[in-house]
Design a protein around this motif. Structure first.
Motif, PDB file in Angstrom:
ATOM      1  N   VAL A  78      -7.909  -2.488  -1.125  1.00 26.29           N
ATOM      2  CA  VAL A  78      -7.264  -1.224  -0.630  1.00 26.29           C
ATOM      3  C   VAL A  78      -5.730  -1.557  -0.350  1.00 26.29           C
ATOM      4  N   ASN A  79      -4.928  -0.617  -0.351  1.00 24.27           N
ATOM      5  CA  ASN A  79      -3.278  -0.854  -0.106  1.00 24.27           C
ATOM      6  C   ASN A  79      -2.698   0.509   0.116  1.00 24.27           C
ATOM      7  N   LEU A  80      -1.243   0.304   0.544  1.00 25.83           N
ATOM      8  CA  LEU A  80      -0.720   1.587   0.790  1.00 25.83           C
ATOM      9  C   LEU A  80      -0.440   2.102  -0.698  1.00 25.83           C
ATOM     10  N   ALA A  81      -0.564   3.590  -0.792  1.00 25.17           N
ATOM     11  CA  ALA A  81      -0.297   4.118  -1.777  1.00 25.17           C
ATOM     12  C   ALA A  81       1.453   4.086  -2.244  1.00 25.17           C
ATOM     13  N   ALA A  82       1.636   4.083  -3.445  1.00 26.17           N
ATOM     14  CA  ALA A  82       3.167   4.043  -3.863  1.00 26.17           C
ATOM     15  C   ALA A  82       3.294   5.675  -4.300  1.00 26.17           C
ATOM     16  N   LEU A  83       2.796   5.867  -5.772  1.00 27.39           N
ATOM     17  CA  LEU A  83       3.332   7.353  -6.362  1.00 27.39           C
ATOM     18  C   LEU A  83       2.700   8.116  -5.445  1.00 27.39           C
ATOM     19  N   THR A  89      -1.116  -6.439  -6.043  1.00 26.70           N
ATOM     20  CA  THR A  89      -1.353  -5.356  -5.096  1.00 26.70           C
ATOM     21  C   THR A  89      -0.294  -5.293  -4.173  1.00 26.70           C
ATOM     22  N   MET A  90       0.253  -6.584  -3.861  1.00 24.82           N
ATOM     23  CA  MET A  90       1.491  -6.646  -2.847  1.00 24.82           C
ATOM     24  C   MET A  90       2.778  -6.177  -3.451  1.00 24.82           C
ATOM     25  N   ALA A  91       3.087  -6.457  -4.794  1.00 27.35           N
ATOM     26  CA  ALA A  91       4.164  -6.325  -5.453  1.00 27.35           C
ATOM     27  C   ALA A  91       4.443  -4.894  -6.064  1.00 27.35           C
ATOM     28  N   SER A  92       3.278  -4.357  -6.479  1.00 27.09           N
ATOM     29  CA  SER A  92       3.130  -3.061  -6.983  1.00 27.09           C
ATOM     30  C   SER A  92       2.678  -1.953  -6.168  1.00 27.09           C
ATOM     31  N   GLN A  93       2.144  -2.232  -5.039  1.00 31.68           N
ATOM     32  CA  GLN A  93       1.416  -1.089  -4.173  1.00 31.68           C
ATOM     33  C   GLN A  93       2.095  -1.252  -2.760  1.00 31.68           C
ATOM     34  N   ASN A  94       1.987  -2.429  -2.257  1.00 30.88           N
ATOM     35  CA  ASN A  94       2.435  -2.328  -0.739  1.00 30.88           C
ATOM     36  C   ASN A  94       3.742  -2.145  -0.446  1.00 30.88           C
ATOM     37  N   VAL A  95       4.356  -3.168  -1.006  1.00 36.18           N
ATOM     38  CA  VAL A  95       6.109  -3.172  -0.990  1.00 36.18           C
ATOM     39  C   VAL A  95       6.631  -1.794  -1.432  1.00 36.18           C
ATOM     40  N   PRO A  96       6.155  -1.269  -2.717  1.00 38.26           N
ATOM     41  CA  PRO A  96       6.615   0.067  -3.070  1.00 38.26           C
ATOM     42  C   PRO A  96       6.439   1.190  -2.137  1.00 38.26           C
ATOM     43  N   GLY A  97       5.123   0.958  -1.737  1.00 41.75           N
ATOM     44  CA  GLY A  97       4.627   2.015  -0.849  1.00 41.75           C
ATOM     45  C   GLY A  97       5.499   2.005   0.670  1.00 41.75           C
ATOM     46  N   PRO A 146       3.079  10.215   7.354  1.00 46.54           N
ATOM     47  CA  PRO A 146       2.459  10.462   6.327  1.00 46.54           C
ATOM     48  C   PRO A 146       2.152   9.415   5.353  1.00 46.54           C
ATOM     49  N   ILE A 147       1.339   8.316   6.426  1.00 44.15           N
ATOM     50  CA  ILE A 147       1.014   7.056   5.750  1.00 44.15           C
ATOM     51  C   ILE A 147      -0.558   7.254   4.790  1.00 44.15           C
TER      52      ILE A 147
END
Length: 406
Positions: free
Chosen positions: A276-281, A233-241, A73-74
């Motif tokens: 565009v990035n990985l979703a986090a929340l 984007t990396m620190a707040s989205q991709n890494v947490p994602g 589920p990415i």
């Protein structure tokens, strides 16, 4: 109906419904932030509508591709913190084409991060509290918007705030969508009272359109926009994602995810999209228990979300037209409500570590002040000042600073 058929339908309907909720919650809770960010960066309403449409289509297709390929589920999304950064920073030096050039460079950097471990390590070596402080600083400007709007136009803002607070108590997942619906109703009533019809202006359309923008590259835009946008984007989205997926037992394919999001960012960039990035929340909605007890089938939730996002993309033009005719400050107020939770989390994360509290505070106030030096915005300078203060204090014998991202 045979029992096994009923069980099969139930096992399919649960992830499908979870995907529907994921898309509706993800889109309605933050599209106003995206529009506000693109407009602040220099886009006209038609270009902002194009960016919103391009982002939604690109990450929807990315979700479907990655989820089908890896049976996980990415989920992907636009960078909400990145859009907030654009909204807080204001016009990009060099104009809209320079902003598009910065977006394009962010996409290239994402792809490179997937293939060059050193770049990923470099981003993760930035102390997390400093990255959070930079984000909190740029978010504060937008988070003040609801209070300002309440002071300037109380009868328009108060219904939105009341619906948001009540829903936050009883239906927290739907608080922002309900606040948005309330805002659209308020806008419609206000336009009716003033006798103003809602008609697209030249270049605008109720239907989704795309506008190609030839990117240009300027040093101030690359340093002041691309660098902070990439880091946020990396620190707040991709890494947490990645962390969210891991918490549910999934090992996110890092290289493939960065390739898809990076190329997606590059494609969306020339049509006005920022990142565009990985979703986090929202990733938790498709990867969690709400998507069904069988983890091996939760990828269906992500694919369903991708399909729903493609449908929602059709609303990009109309929503942008409505926001363009809204009373001044009202849409920004809704965007501020959407970012309050993120601001609170970032502020807490920035100041919790006592060893990094002063450098983080310097980063925060610099980013919040919105200063521009040599044409480069405060987000970048806040990070520079924070890192420099961290190094100096550590060098002078203060216990070595902690906080590199994990």
């Amino acid at each position: 109906m045979p029992r096994n058929e009923a069980a099969g339908e139930a096992s399919l309907s649960q992830p499908v419904i979870a995907g529907l909720v994921t898309a509706l919650a993800g889109f309605t809770s933050s599209f106003v932030v995206v529009i506000a960010g693109l407009r602040a960066a220099g886009a006209d309403p038609a270009q902002a509508a194009s960016g919103l449409f391009a982002l939604t289509v690109v990450f929807a297709l990315g979700i479907i591709l990655l989820s089908l390929r890896f049976r996980m589920p990415i989920t992907l999304a636009w960078s909400t913190p990145g859009a907030a950064l654009l909204a807080g920073a204001g016009a990009v030096p060099g104009g809209w084409s320079a902003a598009v050039g910065a977006f394009l460079v962010v996409g290239i950097a994402m792809v490179a991060t997937g293939f060059i471990p050193f770049l990923s390590d470099l981003v993760q070596r930035i102390p997390t509290p400093l990255a959070q402080a930079m984000l909190a600083g740029v978010l504060m400007v937008l988070c003040l918007a609801p209070v300002k709007s309440l002071s300037e136009q109380p009868w328009l803002t108060l219904p939105i705030l009341l619906v948001w607070v009540v829903a936050l108590r009883w239906l927290p997942r739907w608080a922002l969508p309900l606040a948005l619906v309330t805002a659209l109703v308020v806008i419609g009533i206000d336009l009716g009272v003033r006798g103003i019809g809602v008609h697209p202006r030249p270049g605008e359309s109720w239907w989704p359109t795309v506008e190609f923008t030839m990117p240009t590259f300027t040093v101030p835009a690359l340093i002041g926009t691309a660098v902070p946008l990439f880091i946020v984007t990396m620190a707040s989205q991709n890494v947490p994602g990645v962390a969210v997926l891991k918490s549910f037992g999934y090992a996110a394919p890092w290289r493939a995810s960065m390739t898809v999001t990076g190329i997606g960012t590059m494609i969306a960039a020339v049509f006005g999209g920022h990142a565009v990035n990985l979703a986090a929340l929202s990733a938790a909605l498709a990867a969690g228990d709400d998507a069904g007890p069988d983890k091996s089938r939760r990828w269906i939730a992500a694919v369903s979300a991708g399909i729903v996002y493609l449908v929602l993309a059709l609303l990009a033009g109309g929503l942008t037209v409505l926001t363009a005719v809204a009373p001044a400050g009202l849409i920004e107020a809704v965007a501020g409500l959407a970012l309050l939770g993120t601001f609170a989390s970032a502020a807490v994360g920035a100041l919790t570590d006592e060893a990094l509290r002063i450098p983080a505070a310097l980063t925060f106030v610099t980013a919040a002040a919105g200063v521009t030096i040599a044409g480069i915005g405060g987000a970048f300078w806040g990070l520079v000042i924070g890192i420099a203060a961290n190094w100096i204090l550590s060098y002078r014998g203060v216990p070595r600073m902690r906080g590199a991202a994990n």
